[in-house]
Motif scaffolding. Sequence first.
Motif, mmCIF file in Angstrom:
data_model
loop_
_atom_site.group_PDB
_atom_site.id
_atom_site.type_symbol
_atom_site.label_atom_id
_atom_site.label_comp_id
_atom_site.label_asym_id
_atom_site.label_seq_id
_atom_site.Cartn_x
_atom_site.Cartn_y
_atom_site.Cartn_z
ATOM 1 N N GLU A 108 -39.284 9.424 24.913
ATOM 2 C CA GLU A 108 -40.128 9.512 23.713
ATOM 3 C C GLU A 108 -40.672 8.143 23.337
ATOM 4 O O GLU A 108 -41.838 8.007 22.957
ATOM 5 N N GLU A 109 -39.833 7.090 23.448
ATOM 6 C CA GLU A 109 -40.284 5.736 23.147
ATOM 7 C C GLU A 109 -41.391 5.303 24.103
ATOM 8 O O GLU A 109 -42.391 4.718 23.685
ATOM 9 N N GLU A 110 -41.216 5.593 25.399
ATOM 10 C CA GLU A 110 -42.233 5.233 26.379
ATOM 11 C C GLU A 110 -43.542 5.947 26.092
ATOM 12 O O GLU A 110 -44.617 5.359 26.187
ATOM 13 N N GLU A 111 -43.469 7.226 25.735
ATOM 14 C CA GLU A 111 -44.680 7.987 25.400
ATOM 15 C C GLU A 111 -45.364 7.394 24.174
ATOM 16 O O GLU A 111 -46.595 7.290 24.129
ATOM 17 N N ALA A 112 -44.552 6.983 23.176
ATOM 18 C CA ALA A 112 -45.125 6.388 21.963
ATOM 19 C C ALA A 112 -45.810 5.058 22.299
ATOM 20 O O ALA A 112 -46.910 4.774 21.806
ATOM 21 N N GLU A 113 -45.190 4.248 23.139
ATOM 22 C CA GLU A 113 -45.790 2.974 23.543
ATOM 23 C C GLU A 113 -47.086 3.194 24.300
ATOM 24 O O GLU A 113 -48.088 2.493 24.075
ATOM 25 N N GLU A 114 -47.100 4.185 25.195
ATOM 26 C CA GLU A 114 -48.324 4.491 25.937
ATOM 27 C C GLU A 114 -49.423 4.947 24.985
ATOM 28 O O GLU A 114 -50.595 4.580 25.160
ATOM 29 N N ALA A 115 -49.065 5.750 23.998
ATOM 30 C CA ALA A 115 -50.062 6.219 23.021
ATOM 31 C C ALA A 115 -50.616 5.041 22.231
ATOM 32 O O ALA A 115 -51.828 4.965 21.978
ATOM 33 N N GLU A 116 -49.761 4.084 21.832
ATOM 34 C CA GLU A 116 -50.218 2.904 21.087
ATOM 35 C C GLU A 116 -51.152 2.067 21.948
ATOM 36 O O GLU A 116 -52.196 1.587 21.469
#
Length: 187
Positions: free
Chosen positions: A170-178
């Motif tokens: 989830e953190e990696e997905e959030a970073e990619e979205a940012e």
Amino acid sequence: MAGSHTFPADLSLLKEKVQKALAADQAVLDELKRFDKEYEELQGVVRDLPAKVRHPIMVPFTDVAFFPGRLIHTNELLVLMGSDLYAERSAAQTLGIVERRRDMLREKIHGAGLSVDATGARHAAMDAVNANEGGSVGFGAPPSSKRHNNMGSIGEDAEEEAEAEEAEEEEEEAEEAEEAEEAEEAE
């Protein structure tokens, strides 16, 4: 509940299969030992044959009829080399062949013994698990359940690891979205 079997039922089924495997492994080991004993007896006969030029014997004529005879050329033996191929060999050469076959057979006996030991250990482990659990634990519990199993807290550790991996994803997905948003703003 699908896939929810009780532990004792699963254990008894597995134990039955292990018992059958143990019996089969033991039968193979017993047969290999019987072959080794027959080869040992053959070695004794082949060793004693050339001691005399002639040996008096009773020659089988039918299952119940025999007549007197004698063995001659007792140092000449026909040895099965494999696939219906025979070779004439001396008693000394035959002893060498028999000894090599016994060596291979002993290796097979050793392997079969290890297999029997391993299967016996599996059987003993299942007995220990069954005695330890008393037949009251079930398989197939839902993953959210915090039931203790035979493995102690391993189940809980695995669950915590899965939750940690999920949080990382989830953190990696959030970073990619940012990063994607920042790239759009920069354009």
